[in-house]
Design an enzyme around this catalytic site. Structure first.
Site, mmCIF file in Angstrom:
data_model
loop_
_atom_site.group_PDB
_atom_site.id
_atom_site.type_symbol
_atom_site.label_atom_id
_atom_site.label_comp_id
_atom_site.label_asym_id
_atom_site.label_seq_id
_atom_site.Cartn_x
_atom_site.Cartn_y
_atom_site.Cartn_z
ATOM 1 N N ASP A 11 18.394 -3.023 8.177
ATOM 2 C CA ASP A 11 19.770 -2.735 8.582
ATOM 3 C C ASP A 11 19.735 -2.370 10.064
ATOM 4 O OD1 ASP A 11 22.521 -2.212 8.449
ATOM 5 O OD2 ASP A 11 22.166 -0.092 8.006
ATOM 6 N N GLU A 71 20.692 -7.876 7.868
ATOM 7 C CA GLU A 71 22.147 -7.951 7.722
ATOM 8 C C GLU A 71 22.774 -8.487 9.005
ATOM 9 O OE1 GLU A 71 25.031 -5.218 5.320
ATOM 10 O OE2 GLU A 71 24.694 -4.311 7.285
ATOM 11 N N ASP A 143 21.192 4.452 6.490
ATOM 12 C CA ASP A 143 20.625 3.205 7.019
ATOM 13 C C ASP A 143 19.486 2.695 6.136
ATOM 14 O OD1 ASP A 143 22.136 3.172 9.651
ATOM 15 O OD2 ASP A 143 21.126 5.110 9.772
#
Length: 172
Positions: A11, A71, A143
């Site tokens: 992430d 992502e 996160d």
């Protein structure tokens, strides 16, 4: 014969880049580790990107995943922040690619759909479902939890891709 695949989900973020590692064997998922790589906000951008790269490279070396998933970033109204996030995302793509891993990319809605069943949901729902899917999972930051969700998404998608390939071979 099925093989165990170790997946790192990433992430990306300039302040904090979350990482989460799972092992996938068939429909079974196992938590391996998670954490956050941080950069010092008082440093210049290039130094901060180096910190992220070094941190991710250490994680990749320590856990030796087979595949990576990152992502996609979203665009917000602050162009400067979006650009910096894009640069951090570049590091998140570069580090596993340099380690020789195939890197998949997923939109935030695809991650949510894979983990909670719908493309729109709250972070709290995602974190709760990560714990449901992998009861031994632990994460210190949002996160890291998001990174685990990205790894779970990839585990589900890679099975679909493999099934489609097998079907294609049967038809051919």
């Amino acid at each position: 014969m099925k093989e165990t695949i170790r997946i790192i989900g990433i992430d990306p973020g300039l302040r904090r880049t979350g990482w989460g590692i799972v092992e996938s064997l068939g429909n079974s998922l196992h938590f391996i580790g998670s954490g956050t790589v941080t950069s010092n906000a008082e440093m210049d951008l290039a130094s901060r990107l180096c910190q992220l790269h070094e941190g991710l490279s250490k994680v990749l070396h320590e856990y030796m995943p087979h595949e990576a998933a990152v992502e996609h970033t979203f665009v917000n109204k602050d162009a400067t922040a979006t650009l910096k996030l894009g640069q951090a995302r570049g590091i998140a793509l570069l580090a596993p690619a340099q380690a020789g891993l195939p890197v998949a990319e997923y939109a935030p809605n695809a991650v949510k759909k894979a983990v909670i069943g719908v493309g729109h949901g709250e972070k709290q729902q995602i974190h709760m479902m990560v714990k449901v899917l992998m009861p031994r999972a632990s994460f210190d930051t949002s996160d890291a939890a998001d990174a685990l969700a990205i790894a779970i998404c990839h585990a589900h998608h890679r099975q679909s891709i493999a099934s489609a390939r097998r079907l294609q071979q049967l038809i051919a």
